[in-house]
Design a protein around this motif. Structure first.
Motif, PDB file in Angstrom:
ATOM      1  N   ARG A 420       0.842  -1.193   0.000  1.00 28.76           N
ATOM      2  CA  ARG A 420       0.000   0.000   0.000  1.00 28.76           C
ATOM      3  C   ARG A 420       0.883   1.251   0.000  1.00 28.76           C
ATOM      4  NH1 ARG A 420      -3.455  -0.937   5.276  1.00 28.76           N
ATOM      5  NH2 ARG A 420      -1.341  -1.476   5.970  1.00 28.76           N
ATOM      6  N   LYS A 421       0.249   2.315  -0.331  1.00 24.46           N
ATOM      7  CA  LYS A 421       0.956   3.602  -0.314  1.00 24.46           C
ATOM      8  C   LYS A 421       0.256   4.562   0.634  1.00 24.46           C
ATOM      9  CE  LYS A 421       2.859   3.339  -5.002  1.00 24.46           C
ATOM     10  NZ  LYS A 421       2.897   3.998  -6.344  1.00 24.46           N
ATOM     11  N   LEU A 422       1.063   5.391   1.244  1.00 23.76           N
ATOM     12  CA  LEU A 422       0.565   6.484   2.075  1.00 23.76           C
ATOM     13  C   LEU A 422       0.614   7.750   1.230  1.00 23.76           C
ATOM     14  CD1 LEU A 422      -0.179   7.001   5.170  1.00 23.76           C
ATOM     15  CD2 LEU A 422       2.128   7.964   5.330  1.00 23.76           C
ATOM     16  N   VAL A 423      -0.515   8.429   1.061  1.00 21.99           N
ATOM     17  CA  VAL A 423      -0.591   9.629   0.235  1.00 21.99           C
ATOM     18  C   VAL A 423      -0.973  10.820   1.115  1.00 21.99           C
ATOM     19  CG1 VAL A 423      -1.658  10.748  -1.751  1.00 21.99           C
ATOM     20  CG2 VAL A 423      -1.256   8.264  -1.775  1.00 21.99           C
ATOM     21  N   GLU A 453       5.856   4.435   0.152  1.00 28.62           N
ATOM     22  CA  GLU A 453       5.502   3.024   0.063  1.00 28.62           C
ATOM     23  C   GLU A 453       5.518   2.420   1.466  1.00 28.62           C
ATOM     24  OE1 GLU A 453       4.601  -0.121  -2.685  1.00 28.62           O
ATOM     25  OE2 GLU A 453       5.400   1.827  -3.301  1.00 28.62           O
ATOM     26  N   LEU A 454       4.429   1.756   1.841  1.00 26.20           N
ATOM     27  CA  LEU A 454       4.342   1.125   3.149  1.00 26.20           C
ATOM     28  C   LEU A 454       4.774  -0.341   3.066  1.00 26.20           C
ATOM     29  CD1 LEU A 454       0.885   2.458   4.403  1.00 26.20           C
ATOM     30  CD2 LEU A 454       3.136   3.153   5.234  1.00 26.20           C
ATOM     31  N   PRO A 455       5.428  -0.855   4.110  1.00 27.97           N
ATOM     32  CA  PRO A 455       5.765  -2.284   4.126  1.00 27.97           C
ATOM     33  C   PRO A 455       4.527  -3.110   4.458  1.00 27.97           C
ATOM     34  CG  PRO A 455       6.413  -1.261   6.189  1.00 27.97           C
ATOM     35  CD  PRO A 455       5.906  -0.156   5.307  1.00 27.97           C
ATOM     36  N   GLU A 490      -4.100   9.576   3.277  1.00 31.07           N
ATOM     37  CA  GLU A 490      -4.877   8.422   2.813  1.00 31.07           C
ATOM     38  C   GLU A 490      -3.992   7.191   2.653  1.00 31.07           C
ATOM     39  OE1 GLU A 490      -8.170   9.936  -0.244  1.00 31.07           O
ATOM     40  OE2 GLU A 490      -6.182  10.769  -0.683  1.00 31.07           O
ATOM     41  N   LEU A 491      -4.623   6.021   2.798  1.00 35.52           N
ATOM     42  CA  LEU A 491      -4.029   4.746   2.427  1.00 35.52           C
ATOM     43  C   LEU A 491      -4.638   4.315   1.108  1.00 35.52           C
ATOM     44  CD1 LEU A 491      -4.092   2.701   5.769  1.00 35.52           C
ATOM     45  CD2 LEU A 491      -2.065   3.536   4.555  1.00 35.52           C
ATOM     46  N   THR A 492      -3.796   3.864   0.166  1.00 31.94           N
ATOM     47  CA  THR A 492      -4.332   3.420  -1.116  1.00 31.94           C
ATOM     48  C   THR A 492      -3.622   2.165  -1.571  1.00 31.94           C
ATOM     49  OG1 THR A 492      -4.710   4.032  -3.432  1.00 31.94           O
ATOM     50  CG2 THR A 492      -2.748   4.940  -2.377  1.00 31.94           C
TER      51      THR A 492
END
Length: 780
Positions: A420-423, A453-455, A490-492
């Motif tokens: 996932r990505k943190l925006v 980029e989240l682990p 946001e998480l996406t």
């Protein structure tokens, strides 16, 4: 003999008449026919701009005396609203903020004073001098009559300032000869009613006797009129003086001429090359003004230092100011005389008025070295958190009653095996992101960063976003610049986005009392933290603290906030005035939100202002990139006329697109391989200028970032004296030259305005061009 006697008496009488108000006798300063009149006699203003908060109070008189020794007869000052009213309704004009004392020192040293109270001042100062607490009002508007709250607070500040300074108007026996209304308003708007209301507020506040004036640029001064107020123009070193005043004189044939800001140098941005302006170009235009009996104010005569949190920022593109405000001015940051100082002194000695003599150069302030020492105590930020505040949604720091510094946002994010990505939407201005205490990324508003980029996470995790504010925008429409994260996080997963809510918020202000509460212990902090050390002195003096081994943050010495540091440069030292040091034991605290390479410092005899360690390429062209325009159809092909000044071009029909390519095919001068441009504006169907706040350069075939700061984004920085220029060092690429801009959104364009460089040089002035506009990116 009688003729000689009467000639000497006449000269003495003229000089005495001009100087009488400096002894407390009421005088006059008015507008005459093409000249200023001091007590009814012609007077040419030779002013030095100094900023009292950028100079320790103990050094005020030293800098005033240096200005007089350079040949000046006047000191020009801004008033900084946000300095004097840091909390709404609480005014401070004492100590370092004692503006009346500063003006009296100017008078004591036989000089006049020009006061510029704003309310807006720019000055590369946080929010252009407007107070941060205005931003607590969600729908606030500034520099307009459309917001009664802004106008109400403006009037209260002007009244408080006039209470301090109105008694020092020349008509009251003081030395204030002019007071400015607002500042360069035509670069922001053309709301004449607002300027009239501000003029009236200045008079009502108490500046009711002195001559009022306003300043704008040679290209925009006529966007509004202001009755009863003199008009002056601002422009920079190397300008063609005759050209700058040409239109103004045509419209105002009997008005006195004054360059109210003659820019002696320029200010530095973090991560950009150190700015300089040559002595030859600077002195040449100054001599032109003296020969034409044109008054001037040297901006800056001495820049000084933006101590503490006061350095501002420009946008677009967002770019924060360095702490040093040396400005490549004649008097250096430490109050040292430079080659430029002596060039001005040698010039102006030839233009003194009858009875005048150059002031003596005051003794230089002593400079000392401090041997390298370690800061052997630390306090980790995450183990020294203040009490948190709860907030369902993320909000800017102003909403938590915080003006400056750092803010930590903490929330829980759910487990997920997926990538996932943190925006982050609207990060202001720099952030380090942590998951379960481990740093996973850094984001920088200058680069437009917004994603990390989240682990993969097997369990719910703690998210921490530590944000540092690096200066509020001080110029243009982006001045409403709240700090922290101003919209959402946001998480996406690429398909769906979820806004993160339920935050704990921790505030880290800039005052010393807060920093010293950290619980220090021996050793090095893990992650962001404070570091403390002591050093002993047998004598005091000015010095430059070497912070080149540190990351990013702020420094306090003996409780005094020296300002921000950032390893990317160009500034690698912080100025410590000797009056802030003491014999014996001295304390230093450093807050580093990034990571130091070594926890040591030293005091140097010379500043380091030109050492870049960029964390990204300064070029807007990746290695191997080549713009491919084959198959592209230009929106227009044309030719510019030679010479200075804005030129407007209309398309045959409205074009639509998000990506714009400007291509310079050749230069006005044959065999000139360069291209240059000061400003580019796009126009909509009604002829209005489109906003440039979202613009971003995505490609430039060539730009000069080594010998000078002539990057491609200068074409939309709203500064007419800066410009894009193709490379001049290490080879000169040939035409054609292109700049490609992402406009940030699809827009409709009916035409554009182009401004060539405004100095005396004609290098790279564009002749033939093509413009392309399309909705999809260009092929690179």
């Amino acid at each position: 003999m009688r003729k000689v006697f009467f000639l000497c008496l006449l000269i003495l009488t003229a000089f005495t008449g001009q100087a009488q108000e400096l002894k407390g006798t009421p005088g006059t300063f008015t507008l005459g026919n093409k000249e200023f009149l001091l007590n009814g006699k012609p007077f040419i203003i030779r002013a030095a701009e100094l900023h009292y908060p950028r100079i320790p109070k103990a050094y005020w008189e030293h800098r005033i005396q240096l200005s007089k020794a350079m040949g000046m007869n006047t000191i020009c000052i801004y008033l900084f609203w946000n300095l004097h009213e840091q909390q709404e309704g609480v005014f401070d004009f004492k100590g370092q903020n004692d503006i009346a004392e500063f003006v009296r020192l100017v008078q004591k040293n036989g000089m006049y004073c020009i006061v510029r109270p704003g309310p807006y001042v720019c000055a590369e100062w946080d929010m252009g001098g407007l107070p941060w607490w205005l931003l607590k009002k969600e729908d606030v508007q500034v520099r307009t009559l459309q917001d009664p709250y802004f106008m109400e607070r403006t009037k209260k500040f002007l009244s408080a300032a006039a209470k301090e300074l109105a008694p020092l108007q020349i008509q009251n026996g003081g030395n204030i000869i002019m007071v400015q209304v607002e500042n360069e308003y035509a670069t922001f708007g053309e709301e004449q009613a607002y300027m009239e209301a501000t003029r009236d507020a200045v008079r009502t506040a108490g500046f009711d006797k002195v001559q009022l004036f306003r300043c704008d640029w040679p290209t925009n001064f006529n966007r509004y009129q202001l009755d009863g107020v003199a008009t002056t123009l601002n422009f920079g070193a190397g300008s063609n003086v005759e050209d700058k005043f040409k239109v103004f004189q045509e419209l105002n044939p009997t008005a006195p001429l004054m360059c109210s800001e003659y820019w002696s140098g320029w200010f530095d941005h973090w991560g950009r090359p150190h700015e300089t302006r040559s002595i030859s170009s600077f002195i040449g235009s100054l001599k032109d003004m003296m020969d034409r009996r044109i008054s001037f104010s040297l901006y800056m005569a001495h820049g000084g230092t933006s101590f503490g949190q006061w350095g501002g920022a420009n946008a677009p593109p967002y770019s924060a100011m360095a702490t040093s405000y040396d400005y490549n001015a004649p008097i250096g940051e430490q109050g040292n005389t430079t080659d430029k100082f002596f060039a001005v002194r040698n010039l102006l000695k030839n233009y003194l008025q009858p009875g005048e003599i150059l002031g003596e150069i005051p003794e230089a302030k002593e400079i000392i070295e401090i041997p390298t020492f370690e800061l052997n105590q630390s306090a980790g930020l995450f183990v020294n958190l203040p009490a948190p505040k709860k907030s369902e949604t993320i909000q800017p720091m102003e909403n938590f009653d915080q003006g400056w510094g750092r803010i930590l946002y903490r929330a829980t994010i759910p487990a997920s095996a997926a990538r996932r990505k943190l925006v982050i939407t609207e990060l202001h201005d720099w952030a380090a992101v942590f998951v379960n205490g481990q740093q996973i990324g850094k984001l920088d508003r200058r680069r437009g960063d917004n994603t990390v980029e989240l682990p993969p996470l097997t369990t719910d995790a703690q998210l921490d976003i530590l944000v540092e504010a690096t200066g509020r925008v001080n110029y243009g429409k982006a001045i409403i610049d709240r700090k922290g994260i101003t919209e959402k996080v946001e998480l996406t997963d690429g398909k769906t986005s979820t806004e993160i809510k339920n935050w704990l918020v921790y505030n880290f202000p800039v005052d010393y009392e807060f920093q010293k509460k950290a619980k220090f212990k021996k050793g090095t902090a893990t992650g962001p933290g404070w570091y403390k050390g002591t050093f002993k002195l047998t004598k005091t003096g000015d010095t430059f603290l070497d912070v080149s081994s540190w990351g990013k943050g702020m420094v306090w010495v003996n409780g005094h906030n020296l300002g921000r540091f950032w390893k990317i440069g160009p500034q690698q030292t912080l100025y410590i005035p000797g009056v802030w040091l003491k014999k014996g034991k001295n304390e230093i605290i450093i807050l580093d939100v990034d990571k130091p390479e070594a926890t040591r410092v030293a005091g140097l005899r010379e500043p380091i202002l030109d050492e870049l360690r960029p964390d990204e390429s300064l070029l807007h062209r990746a290695k191997g990139e080549e713009l491919d325009l084959s198959g592209e159809v230009p929106a227009i092909t044309g030719s510019f006329s030679p010479g200075n000044g804005w030129q407007e071009v209309q398309f045959q029909q409205t074009q639509q697109g998000r990506y714009l390519c400007f291509e310079a095919l050749n230069a006005q001068q044959a065999n000139d391989p360069l291209a240059s441009m000061a400003e580019l504006e796009l126009l909509d169907e009604k002829g209005n200028q489109l906003s440039r706040l979202k613009w971003k350069v995505v490609y430039a075939d060539s730009e000069e970032i080594t010998a000078a700061n002539h990057a491609a984004d200068k074409v939309y920085d709203q500064q007419e004296s800066t410009f894009w220029q193709t490379q001049t060092v290490g080879g000169k690429p040939k035409h054609p030259h292109q700049v490609v801009i992402d406009l940030g959104e699809v827009v409709k364009v009916k035409g554009f305005r182009y401004l060539p460089r405004s100095d005396k040089s004609t290098a790279g002035m564009i002749k033939d061009y093509r413009v392309f506009l399309k909705e999809s990116p260009f092929k690179l």
